[in-house]
Structures are given as structure tokens and as C-alpha cells.
Enzyme design. Structure first.
Site, PDB file in Angstrom:
ATOM      1  NE  ARG A  95      -3.938  -0.990   2.533  1.00  0.00           N
ATOM      2  CZ  ARG A  95      -4.815  -0.644   3.434  1.00  0.00           C
ATOM      3  NH1 ARG A  95      -4.404  -0.356   4.735  1.00  0.00           N
ATOM      4  NH2 ARG A  95      -5.973  -0.602   3.216  1.00  0.00           N
ATOM      5  CB  SER A 779      -9.653  51.767   6.388  1.00  0.00           C
ATOM      6  OG  SER A 779     -10.337  50.668   5.913  1.00  0.00           O
TER       7      SER A 779
END
Ligand code: PEP
Ligand code: MG
Length: 886
Positions: A95, A779
Site C-alpha cells: 500500500r 483603512s
């Protein structure tokens, strides 16, 4: 360097912290071995070998094979069996196992080591001829498919044919003799398809299998999965070669998967499913619907739980559950096999879960003393918080729909949320329709990794087969998509493009609604309501608030959005876009009047009409935000956005305004801009038409005075958009201050207010020290700042930015994740400069990046004081802000 690591007999060479080298599966098998859990012995070939394999042009590095053989000898010794032995053969599974779990992406081979001779040995040593031949035919099928590239269906056809010939309904009805014949036909099929015999030498089988695992690292499904989940290409995969134990030895055997807690709700209950007399892949593949792990999980009398069927094994599993949770301090997803009543652990890994479960488990584990608050916060992926805020079905509507007989099916609730959409049956169709803006539900027998793009595009996924750990369930949960699996009463007919439930037929394109929290499937569209937030969620958010220093506001232009944001914990409004208030049907004519006015008086008259409307808007918002700051930005968009576009609109507007159409068109022509994003926008409008900003400032301040009189605490901030120069700012600040003085005088009330500027033009960032003389706060409009710094149009870049990301020229879309090097540098610089003039100046982010966790981490670093996202991203930002601090 060491290329192969052994585990077995209670001791392992590796450990859980070696995931990068041994892959997740290998590292955890080693860890479980060291914990004394029953793990079959095995070896892990490292991810380094995988990398070397590719560097050498797909060749095993020198010495690897010898190390594999050495490891194999140890496994043989531990198991008391020999690989390739004719009497009592050792069989192994091969696997893949990457450092990051990639469910269903990589290929697995079981029963390796079987051939025409060893199969006889297996039959003898297990005294079970049927089992031996069934194992052999499974091995040829898996190996033929994964390693030799023969389509799975070709094997299925052979099997079905045989079943038909002997009148067998199910695989288990085939006898040993039948299976021998199937094996013969399988081998013929292999010869026909590949021109070579099925390899009989177990060592050759093993070499081919290892190679196939390495190769599968670069199969298209794996590549796609890595792309979606942002897993680096260069990790490589490890290979695990583990002694086989068998869940398909008969009625005292079985195989299952379990979660140490419920992965859907997060409840502290053992949760899983198993299949009797089956091999591992049967559960995950969703071909047979499994049985529940516990009694509590049963939903019907016909089911038999593992707890009832295998009480001893169940007790042992419970103990292991406890050991694993205490050891890993995390919810585990385990795979186990029962061979003749004996339990074997085949895998453990961190379990995937819904956002709801993630929050509950994290909070519960803090209370159980397993983890700290900080760890709990780090364990919840902020971008999955969205799921919690997903819509749910309106209960009344659910009842009504049921009464009307519109509940057509029920499946397993694999991932929460309630969504409606048009039924499609293929992944490609899902993508096609979604691109046209349609909402679709992807309906399949079961899904496979080939369907990932369709699952991504769909609102939700519905499958007829499979369990809670089937591919569809695992992948959908990871994606945050609503999903129902195993709705067994549904018969999906791909050819006729419809599904049937009893006598109800639902055709492609018809709308259904699925509720991933209950598993219910409804015909037609049902009403949904916004999500409810759980107590655990509130608790986690409270902890996040204690830790974070970055404030979180909300972008809101309506009282409703403001309220939603406040409910989600916003500490103010970071951006109120006033132009959105103008885009209202009844206001557009007045706005047009203002824009098209020929004289000052005409314009003033229109503005007088707008003033009371704006004032009402602001009063409503101030009331909702009582006690919190509200940052209102004066008008920003290009004026022509308000003007008529179609012939019909021109005619209607002309009539309304009593103007000849021609004149209206002429005015519109004058106002037209080739590149309005760089045109008469923002403060440029305030400079050229000061009366507009004067009206807005007045509306804001009058509203503030009225609110103050009514006992509402107002903290207005008035913000100027698109400022590029300090004189421009100075002029407009003066305009606002003058209006304020006048309003306060008229109203006999004074309200403290601030005037700030957006920093969204690169020049503003560069001269931020000068701007800070007038601006009381900054901002950052990161949308425009990104647009202008890159010279990339916000509206058009989407068409080609994907290519840039694909080619690796850009790390991600800079409109989603802040570009730290360029735009981010400007922000950092502006903060430094601003602070030099005005120490401690308030700085916030009001662009879209304010809701992006990755960007938030950066903003924290450079000293931004608050971020302001859209309402539904407020909780995400709160959590991300806390994570940024830890
Ligand atoms: C910005 O540019 O980032 C911003 C917040 O303003 P708008 O998106 O309205 O241009
Ligand atoms: Mg902007």
C-alpha cells in the site's frame, strides 16, 4: 542511508513523528506497534526512495531491494510463514502512504505472493479451499488492474458471466471450483490484454507492485487531489508491505473502519462500520453496504452490529480506542480486520470530520484535559467554519414536503447542510452547468476519484451506495459539501438520465433538495434557514477572543448585515459602502437627477431629496451598532454606473426627468469613461462635486446627533476613498469638519467623530506619513491596492490569473490571498510611516483579504489593528486572528 524500516513483534524502527519519511500510514503503524497494539508485521520503504526512484528515471536505488528482502525475512520469522512457500505461504499487502493522507487516491494490492502453487498451500494451511481461490482471484483482479493497467470492468464481466452460468446471485455463492475457473479465465484475460502471462514469481510480483505504488504518486487523480488540497508535489509516497491477515476467512472473520468519535456530530461515541467475511477494500469501495459498529448506531432491526456479533473483539476495540485517543490526543480513524475471531489493527490516522464535529471534539478534549485551549483553536480550520454557518432546512417546510409525499428517499447523512439543485449524473455535466451559474446536485451510484471536479462544482452529492467512509462521504466532508451516501432505494439509470425511487422518476434537470444532516432527499426545492451555532462553537469563539489581539469588524451597508455581523461577534463596522445605499430602485431616479443636473441649484435640489433618505439609513445602522464604531465611506463608484444603459432605460429616464432622449444620451456620453476604475471615482468625486460629500457628511452627522439624543451611543468614522495626495485629503477633511461644526450648532448636540482615509492607491501608501497629518486612521482597501499595485483589473483578471497560478508565477490569486511581497510591503510601509506621524494610528483592512485566514496571519504580523470581512466571514476571521497569535 536507511531505506526500509521494520515494524513487528511489539517493536518498530520508526515512530509517529517520522511522517515525512515513512508517510502517515507507515509512521502510525510503527507507533501502534510500539504501543503494543496487535499490528501485523511489515516494512515501510521511505518517501526518500520514492524521490530517488523518480530522480533515477523510475529505477529502484541501489541497495533498496536487498533491504526489502532483509525486512521480508523478519516478517517471515514473525509470522512463521515463508514468502512463496508452497506449504504455508506468507502473503503481503502493498500500500502507498504519503506524508499527508490522500484517501482513495493511491492504489492498494492485497494477497500478494499468491500463484498457482502457493494458492494450494494457502488452501491446505487454512483448510479452506474456497477462501484460497477467492483470495487468488481477488489478487489477480487487483494486480491486473493496478499494476498491469487492465480495466476493472473486464474482470467484473468475467465474474458476472461465471455467476450467470452457475446461477449464483452473489460472489459468495461461487464455489471453490467456480473460482478456480474464474482464475483461469482471469489469467487468459491478462494474457489477452497485455500479451504476457500473469507473473508467477512472488518476488517479481513484489517488485512490480512497489513500482506501481511509486508510479501512482503521479497518476492524474493523485495530482488533482494534491492540487485541490495544496499538497506539495515533492513529498513522494512511502510503500508499506505488511503481512496479510484475512477478513474473508468465513463467518468468524470480518473487516471494518471506525472513528474514535462520531465524525459527523463530534459526539464522544465510538462510531464505525464493518462487513463480515470481507476484505478491507470492500468497505471503502462502497460496493456492499456495511453494518454498524455499535448497537446505538443501528437504525433498523435487520442490522447486526459488531458489538452484538463479535462482543469480545468489540471490547478489545474499545480498549484500543481509549489507548489511541489518550496517546494521540486526537480523534482517530482506524482500520481493522478480524481473522478467525482475532483482531488486527491495520491503520490509524487523524480522522476527517465535519466542521461541527471538529469544533465539538476540540472543545470536549479541552474539557477532558487532553489538550489546551490553544491547541483546540489550532485544530479547527477557519475556512471550514463556513459549514457551521450553512443553511438548514426550514422545519415547517420539511413537514409540509413530507405531508405532500415529497420525501422520496433516505440515505446516510455524510456531510451537513441543506441544498437544492438540478439533478445531474456526471461530473462533467456538473461542471458545465455550474459554470453557467446553475446549482446542481451530483447523483451517482457511488463516486470515485474521477468525479472530484464534479463534486467540487456541485452544491451537493447524493449516492445510491456506500457507507459513511465511502469515497463520496470522505471527499465531500473534506470539501465542506453537503452529501448523502448509501440511499439504497434509489435506482440510478445513467443511460436514461434519471433515477427512480419506487414509482417516482426524477429526470436530469429536475430540482431536488438534500439534507446532509438527516440524509433526507426531497423532490423539488425546500426553504432553508441560516445555520444555528452550537454552544461549543460559542465557547471556542470565546477562547479565540481571549487570545487574539487583532480586532474583527464587519463590512455592512444595511442594518440587516450589520446585525448579522454583530451576532457573529463583529466589534464595529469597518466599511459601510454608501454607494450600495444608492443602488435602490426608488433612489436611482433621484441619484440620476443629481448626476445629470446642469446647474448648482438643480443639483442641490436633488441632494436635498437624498439627504433624508441617507439620514434614515445611518440612523438604522447606528442603532444596530449601538456602542460600536461605524466607519462610513463617502461615495466611490464612477457616476455612469448610475446612468441608463439600454435604449428602453434611456427613454424611461428621459420621460421621468422631462428631458429629450438625445440630451440625456449626450450627458451620458460626457460621463462615460474608458477605464472607470481609474476614472472619476472616490474622493475625486468629492473634489469635483463637493456638494455630494457635503450632503453625505451632513446625513451621517445629523443621524449621529439624533441617535445621541435618543440615547444611542454613536461612534461615527467618516472615510475618504481613493485618496492619493495629502492636499486632496486636507481639502476634503476640511469640508467634513465644516459641515460637522454647522450640524452640531444647528442640532445643539456634539458627537465625537473621526475622519480617516482609505489607503488603496499605491501613492497613498508611499506618502502615508503626510496623510497621517490629517487622517485619524487608515483603512487599507486591499482590493484596489492589489488592482493598482499589480496593474491588474479586478473585474477581468479572473480570466487569466488561473494560468499564472498554474504556472507557478503567482503563488495564489492575489485577490484572495494578500501578496505579501508587493502589496503587503506597501501596507507594512504605510503603517510604519503613519505611526511616525501619528503614533499608534488605527489601521484596518476592509478589502476581501480581511476574511482570508492566510492573509489575516500576515496582517497580524505587520501590526494591523483590525480586519473587516463580510458578515459570514466574521467568525472565520476571529478564529484565524487567534491562530495568528499562537
Ligand atoms: C477596496 O478597494 O479594497 C475596498 C474595500 O473598496 P471597494 O472594494 O469598494 O473598492
Ligand atoms: Mg476600493
Amino acid at each position: 542511508k536507511k531505506m526500509v524500516y521494520y515494524f513487528g513483534g511489539g517493536k518498530a524502527e520508526g515512530s509517529a513523528d517520522m511522517k515525512m519519511l515513512l508517510g502517515g500510514k507507515g509512521a502510525n503503524l510503527a507507533e501502534m506497534t510500539n504501543l503494543g497494539l496487535p499490528v501485523p508485521p511489515g516494512i515501510t520503504i521511505t518517501t526518500e526512495v520514492c524521490k530517488d526512484y523518480y530522480k533515477l528515471g523510475k529505477q529502484f536505488p541501489e541497495g533498496m531491494w536487498d533491504e526489502v528482502l532483509e525486512g521480508l525475512r523478519k516478517i517471515e520469522k514473525e509470522m512463521g510463514k515463508k514468502f512463496g512457500d508452497k506449504e504455508n505461504p506468507l502473503l503481503v499487502s502493498v500500500r502507498s502512504g504519503a506524508p499527508v493522507s490522500m484517501p482513495g487516491m493511491m492504489d492498494t494490492i492485497l494477497n500478494l505472493g499468491l500463484n498457482d502453487e502457493t494458492v494450494e498451500g494457502l488452501a491446505k494451511s487454512t483448510n479452506n479451499e474456497r477462501f484460497a481461490w477467492d483470495s487468488y482471484r481477488r489478487f489477480i483482479q487487483m494486480f491486473g488492474n493496478v499494476v498491469m493497467g487492465i480495466p476493472h470492468e473486464k474482470f467484473e464481466e468475467v465474474l458476472e458471466e461465471k455467476k450467470r452460468e452457475v446461477g449464483a446471485k452473489q460472489d459468495v455463492d461461487l464455489s471453490a471450483e467456480d473460482l478456480k475457473d474464474v482464475v483461469k479465465r482471469y489469467k487468459e484475460l491478462v494474457k489477452r490484454e497485455t500479451g504476457r502471462e500473469f507473473p508467477q514469481d512472488p518476488y517479481e510480483q513484489l517488485k512490480m507492485a512497489i513500482k506501481a505504488v511509486f508510479d501512482s504518486w503521479n497518476n492524474p487523480r493523485a495530482i488533482k487531489y494534491r492540487e485541490i488540497n495544496k499538497i506539495p508535489e515533492d513529498y513522494g509516497t512511502a510503500v508499506n508491505i505488511v503481512a496479510m491477515v484475512f477478513g474473508n476467512m468465513g463467518e468468524t472473520s470480518g473487516t471494518g473502519v471506525a472513528f474514535t468519535r462520531n465524525p459527523s456530530t463530534g459526539e464522544n461515541e465510538f462510531y464505525g462500520e464493518y462487513l463480515k467475511n470481507a476484505q478491507g477494500e470492500d468497505v471503502v469501495a462502497g460496493i456492499r453496504t456495511p453494518q454498524p459498529l455499535t448497537k446505538a448506531q443501528k437504525t433498523s432491526q435487520e442490522q447486526t452490529s459488531l458489538e452484538e456479533e463479535f462482543p469480545e473483539v468489540y471490547k478489545e476495540l474499545l480498549k484500543i480506542r481509549d489507548i489511541l485517543e489518550k496517546h494521540y490526543r486526537e480523534m482517530q480513524d482506524i482500520e481493522f480486520t478480524i481473522e478467525n475471531g482475532r483482531l488486527w489493527m491495520l491503520q490509524t490516522r487523524t480522522g476527517k470530520r465535519t466542521a461541527k464535529a471538529a469544533v465539538k471534539i476540540a472543545v470536549d478534549m479541552v474539557k477532558e484535559g487532553l489538550i489546551s485551549k490553544e491547541e483546540a483553536i489550532l485544530r479547527v480550520d477557519p475556512s471550514l467554519i463556513d459549514q457551521l454557518l450553512h443553511p438548514m432546512l426550514d422545519e415547517e417546510d420539511r413537514k409540509r414536503a413530507k405531508a405532500e409525499g415529497r420525501l422520496i428517499a433516505k440515505g446516510l447523512p455524510a456531510a451537513p447542510g441543506a441544498v437544492s439543485g438540478k439533478v445531474v449524473f456526471t461530473a462533467d455535466e456538473a461542471v458545465e452547468l455550474a459554470e453557467k451559474g446553475e446549482k446542481v446536485i451530483l447523483v451517482r451510484h457511488e463516486t470515485s476519484p474521477e468525479d472530484i471536479h464534479g463534486m467540487h462544482a456541485a452544491e451537493g452529492i447524493l449516492t445510491a451506495r456506500g457507507g459513511m467512509t465511502s469515497h463520496a462521504a470522505v471527499v465531500a466532508r473534506g470539501m465542506g459539501k453537503t452529501c448523502i451516501v448509501g440511499a439504497e432505494s434509489i435506482h440510478v439509470d445513467y443511460d436514461r438520465e434519471e433515477f427512480r425511487v419506487g414509482d417516482v422518476v426524477v429526470k436530469k434537470g429536475e430540482v431536488i433538495t438534500i439534507d446532509g444532516s438527516t440524509g433526507e432527499v426531497f423532490h423539488g426545492e425546500l426553504k432553508t434557514i441560516p445555520a444555528q451555532i452550537s454552544g461549543e462553537f460559542e465557547e471556542l469563539m470565546k477562547w479565540a477572543d481571549e487570545i487574539r489581539t487583532l480586532q474583527v469588524r464587519v463590512n455592512a451597508d444595511t442594518p440587516e448585515d450589520a446585525e448579522q455581523g454583530r451576532k457573529f461577534g463583529a466589534e464595529g463596522i469597518g466599511l459601510c459602502r454608501t454607494e450600495h445605499m444608492f443602488f435602490k430602485e426608488e433612489r436611482i431616479p433621484v441619484v440620476r437627477e443629481m448626476i445629470l443636473a446642469k446647474t448648482q441649484e438643480e443639483r442641490e435640489r436633488a441632494l436635498e431629496k437624498l439627504l433624508p433618505m441617507q439620514r434614515e439609513d445611518f440612523i438604522a445602522i447606528f442603532e444596530v451598532m449601538n456602542g460600536l464604531p461605524v466607519n462610513i465611506r463617502l461615495l466611490d463608484p464612477p457616476l455612469h454606473e448610475f446612468l441608463p444603459r439600454t435604449e428602453e432605460e434611456f427613454e424611461r429616464t428621459a420621460k421621468e426627468m422631462g428631458l429629450p432622449v438625445e440630451e440625456l444620451k449626450k450627458r451620458a456620453e460626457e460621463l462615460h469613461e474608458v477605464n472607470p476604475m481609474l476614472g472619476l471615482r472616490g474622493s475625486r468625486l468629492g473634489i469635483t462635486h463637493p456638494e455630494i460629500y457635503r450632503m453625505q457628511a451632513r446625513a451621517i452627522l445629523e443621524a449621529a446627533c439624533i441617535c445621541k439624543r435618543n440615547g444611542v451611543e454613536v461612534l461615527p468614522e467618516i472615510m475618504l476613498p481613493l485618496i492619493a495626495d495629502e492636499k486632496e485629503l486636507h481639502e476634503l477633511k476640511k469640508l467634513i469638519d465644516d459641515v460637522a461644526a454647522q450640524v452640531f450648532l444647528e442640532m445643539g448636540v456634539e458627537v465625537p467623530y473621526q475622519v480617516g482615509t482609505m489607503v488603496e492607491v499605491p501613492r497613498a501608501a508611499v506618502i502615508a506619513d503626510k496623510l497621517a497629518r490629517d487622517a485619524e486612521y487608515f483603512s487599507f482597501g486591499t482590493n484596489d491596492l492589489t488592482q493598482m499595485t499589480f496593474g491588474l483589473s479586478r473585474d477581468d483578471a479572473g480570466k487569466f490569473i488561473g494560468k499564472y497560478v498554474e504556472l507557478g508565477i503567482l503563488k495564489g490569486d492575489p485577490f484572495i490571498h494578500i501578496d505579501e511581497e508587493g502589496v503587503g510591503r506597501l501596507i507594512e510601509m504605510a503603517i510604519e510611516l503613519g505611526n511616525a506621524t501619528r503614533p499608534g494610528i488605527k489601521t484596518g483592512i476592509c478589502g476581501e483579504h480581511g476574511g482570508d485566514p492566510r492573509s489575516i496571519n500576515f496582517f497580524q504580523k505587520v501590526g494591523v489593528k483590525y480586519v473587516s470581512p463580510s458578515p459570514f466571514r466574521v467568525p472565520i476571521a476571529r478564529l484565524a486572528a487567534a491562530q495568528a497569535r499562537i
